[in-house]
Design a protein around this motif. Structure first.
Motif, PDB file in Angstrom:
ATOM      1  N   ARG A 113     -11.945   6.746  -0.317  1.00 56.91           N
ATOM      2  CA  ARG A 113     -11.710   5.312  -0.130  1.00 56.91           C
ATOM      3  C   ARG A 113     -10.251   4.955   0.150  1.00 56.91           C
ATOM      4  NH1 ARG A 113     -15.498   2.586  -3.628  1.00 56.91           N
ATOM      5  NH2 ARG A 113     -14.668   0.597  -2.922  1.00 56.91           N
ATOM      6  N   VAL A 114      -9.321   5.790  -0.267  1.00 54.21           N
ATOM      7  CA  VAL A 114      -7.902   5.511  -0.051  1.00 54.21           C
ATOM      8  C   VAL A 114      -7.389   6.502   0.995  1.00 54.21           C
ATOM      9  CG1 VAL A 114      -5.615   5.370  -1.110  1.00 54.21           C
ATOM     10  CG2 VAL A 114      -7.628   4.702  -2.438  1.00 54.21           C
ATOM     11  N   PRO A 115      -6.941   6.012   2.144  1.00 56.15           N
ATOM     12  CA  PRO A 115      -6.475   6.910   3.210  1.00 56.15           C
ATOM     13  C   PRO A 115      -5.232   7.711   2.798  1.00 56.15           C
ATOM     14  CG  PRO A 115      -6.741   4.643   4.014  1.00 56.15           C
ATOM     15  CD  PRO A 115      -6.911   4.608   2.527  1.00 56.15           C
ATOM     16  N   ALA A 116      -5.125   8.906   3.335  1.00 52.88           N
ATOM     17  CA  ALA A 116      -4.013   9.805   3.013  1.00 52.88           C
ATOM     18  C   ALA A 116      -2.658   9.180   3.333  1.00 52.88           C
ATOM     19  CB  ALA A 116      -4.172  11.129   3.753  1.00 52.88           C
ATOM     20  N   ASP A 117      -2.570   8.379   4.394  1.00 53.08           N
ATOM     21  CA  ASP A 117      -1.279   7.796   4.751  1.00 53.08           C
ATOM     22  C   ASP A 117      -0.789   6.808   3.688  1.00 53.08           C
ATOM     23  OD1 ASP A 117      -3.311   5.987   5.547  1.00 53.08           O
ATOM     24  OD2 ASP A 117      -2.026   5.097   7.079  1.00 53.08           O
ATOM     25  N   ASP A 120       0.709   9.051   1.062  1.00 51.17           N
ATOM     26  CA  ASP A 120       1.961   9.592   1.600  1.00 51.17           C
ATOM     27  C   ASP A 120       3.094   8.566   1.526  1.00 51.17           C
ATOM     28  OD1 ASP A 120       0.746  12.009   2.146  1.00 51.17           O
ATOM     29  OD2 ASP A 120       0.402  11.554   4.267  1.00 51.17           O
ATOM     30  N   ALA A 121       2.790   7.313   1.795  1.00 50.43           N
ATOM     31  CA  ALA A 121       3.820   6.266   1.732  1.00 50.43           C
ATOM     32  C   ALA A 121       4.368   6.138   0.310  1.00 50.43           C
ATOM     33  CB  ALA A 121       3.252   4.933   2.204  1.00 50.43           C
ATOM     34  N   VAL A 122       3.491   6.231  -0.679  1.00 52.92           N
ATOM     35  CA  VAL A 122       3.944   6.168  -2.076  1.00 52.92           C
ATOM     36  C   VAL A 122       4.843   7.372  -2.374  1.00 52.92           C
ATOM     37  CG1 VAL A 122       3.221   6.197  -4.501  1.00 52.92           C
ATOM     38  CG2 VAL A 122       1.919   4.846  -2.839  1.00 52.92           C
ATOM     39  N   CYS A 123       4.433   8.549  -1.924  1.00 54.70           N
ATOM     40  CA  CYS A 123       5.240   9.762  -2.145  1.00 54.70           C
ATOM     41  C   CYS A 123       6.630   9.611  -1.540  1.00 54.70           C
ATOM     42  CB  CYS A 123       4.559  10.982  -1.523  1.00 54.70           C
ATOM     43  SG  CYS A 123       3.036  11.489  -2.342  1.00 54.70           S
ATOM     44  N   ARG A 124       6.710   9.168  -0.296  1.00 50.76           N
ATOM     45  CA  ARG A 124       8.008   9.041   0.377  1.00 50.76           C
ATOM     46  C   ARG A 124       8.902   8.009  -0.320  1.00 50.76           C
ATOM     47  NH1 ARG A 124       4.912  12.525   2.297  1.00 50.76           N
ATOM     48  NH2 ARG A 124       5.783  13.375   0.396  1.00 50.76           N
ATOM     49  N   ASP A 125       8.316   6.906  -0.799  1.00 49.02           N
ATOM     50  CA  ASP A 125       9.105   5.905  -1.532  1.00 49.02           C
ATOM     51  C   ASP A 125       9.653   6.483  -2.837  1.00 49.02           C
ATOM     52  OD1 ASP A 125       8.627   4.051   0.465  1.00 49.02           O
ATOM     53  OD2 ASP A 125       7.075   2.964  -0.667  1.00 49.02           O
ATOM     54  N   MET A 126       8.827   7.254  -3.542  1.00 50.38           N
ATOM     55  CA  MET A 126       9.286   7.877  -4.784  1.00 50.38           C
ATOM     56  C   MET A 126      10.398   8.881  -4.488  1.00 50.38           C
ATOM     57  SD  MET A 126       5.680   8.445  -6.846  1.00 50.38           S
ATOM     58  CE  MET A 126       6.449   9.163  -8.293  1.00 50.38           C
ATOM     59  N   GLU A 127      10.210   9.696  -3.449  1.00 51.66           N
ATOM     60  CA  GLU A 127      11.226  10.686  -3.084  1.00 51.66           C
ATOM     61  C   GLU A 127      12.552  10.016  -2.737  1.00 51.66           C
ATOM     62  OE1 GLU A 127       8.072  13.999  -1.356  1.00 51.66           O
ATOM     63  OE2 GLU A 127       9.216  12.782   0.055  1.00 51.66           O
ATOM     64  N   LEU A 149      -3.155   0.267  -5.369  1.00 49.80           N
ATOM     65  CA  LEU A 149      -4.160   0.851  -4.471  1.00 49.80           C
ATOM     66  C   LEU A 149      -5.496   1.016  -5.190  1.00 49.80           C
ATOM     67  CD1 LEU A 149      -2.119   3.661  -2.659  1.00 49.80           C
ATOM     68  CD2 LEU A 149      -3.147   1.628  -1.609  1.00 49.80           C
ATOM     69  N   LEU A 150      -5.441   1.516  -6.410  1.00 51.94           N
ATOM     70  CA  LEU A 150      -6.682   1.726  -7.159  1.00 51.94           C
ATOM     71  C   LEU A 150      -7.329   0.401  -7.546  1.00 51.94           C
ATOM     72  CD1 LEU A 150      -5.617   4.782  -9.340  1.00 51.94           C
ATOM     73  CD2 LEU A 150      -7.080   4.752  -7.314  1.00 51.94           C
ATOM     74  N   SER A 151      -6.520  -0.604  -7.873  1.00 52.20           N
ATOM     75  CA  SER A 151      -7.064  -1.930  -8.204  1.00 52.20           C
ATOM     76  C   SER A 151      -7.790  -2.539  -7.009  1.00 52.20           C
ATOM     77  CB  SER A 151      -5.946  -2.870  -8.646  1.00 52.20           C
ATOM     78  OG  SER A 151      -5.378  -2.409  -9.834  1.00 52.20           O
ATOM     79  N   LYS A 152      -7.258  -2.290  -5.829  1.00 55.94           N
ATOM     80  CA  LYS A 152      -7.858  -2.816  -4.595  1.00 55.94           C
ATOM     81  C   LYS A 152      -9.213  -2.158  -4.326  1.00 55.94           C
ATOM     82  CE  LYS A 152      -6.920  -2.693   0.373  1.00 55.94           C
ATOM     83  NZ  LYS A 152      -5.930  -2.245   1.368  1.00 55.94           N
TER      84      LYS A 152
END
Length: 178
Positions: A113-117, A120-127, A149-152
């Motif tokens: 239900r949650v696309p990989a991109d 990935d956006a969350v990962c890049r922001d954390m990095e 994302l999970l709430s949505k």
């Protein structure tokens, strides 16, 4: 290519010398507590189960085999049994400090239900926050973004029982420490 591999091995070896020191400097007790609070707060809004794992470095064998952070994240996902939630709704946030890399692994009940991109956006922001030296803000912001994302996609109908530890797990040396 060879120089990149040598540089990567060197970075990991530096972390292997004093693994807990290299993890505890950026992830102090205060930061670990802030991550735990963020997990507990956001889990009240969705039915997902979050697990945050931090590893200082890979072992020499994994490095020589060329194991990627994603491959290691999948191992940790399995080792910590994030896949073993009642509704297949576990999400692992994996941080590999030596590579300055964040990976998110979602169980099959969520990954469809949650696309990989979006992960990935969350990962890049954390990095980006981690590169700036702000581990507490980066970890909290990433956890909160995953919560949104999970709430949505999986809003809470009722408060779900905790199946995974809310406190971040420090992985390494063949054992996980909570």
């Amino acid at each position: 290519m060879v120089m990149n591999k040598i540089a990567r091995v060197f970075k990991h070896l530096v972390h292997l010398v004093m693994p807990h020191r290299h993890v505890r400097r950026p992830f102090s007790t205060r930061t670990l507590h802030a991550i735990e609070e963020a997990i507990l707060e956001c889990e009240a809004t969705h039915v997902g189960q979050l697990c945050f794992a931090i590893e200082g470095s890979l072992g020499l064998t994994a490095l020589l085999k060329g194991e990627t952070p994603r491959e290691r994240a999948l191992e940790v996902f399995s080792d910590l049994r994030v896949w073993d939630t009642e509704h297949n709704n576990g999400v692992l946030i994996y941080v590999l400090l030596a590579d300055r890399c964040v990976e998110i692994v979602a169980d099959r009940g969520i990954s469809t239900r949650v696309p990989a991109d979006e992960w990935d956006a969350v990962c890049r922001d954390m990095e980006a926050a981690f590169r700036a030296g702000d581990f507490k803000r980066g970890a909290r912001a990433g956890t909160e973004a995953i919560g949104r994302l999970l709430s949505k996609h999986f809003p809470a109908q009722q408060l779900a029982a905790r199946e995974l530890p809310a406190r971040p797990v420090i992985v390494g040396g063949g054992a996980a420490h909570i």
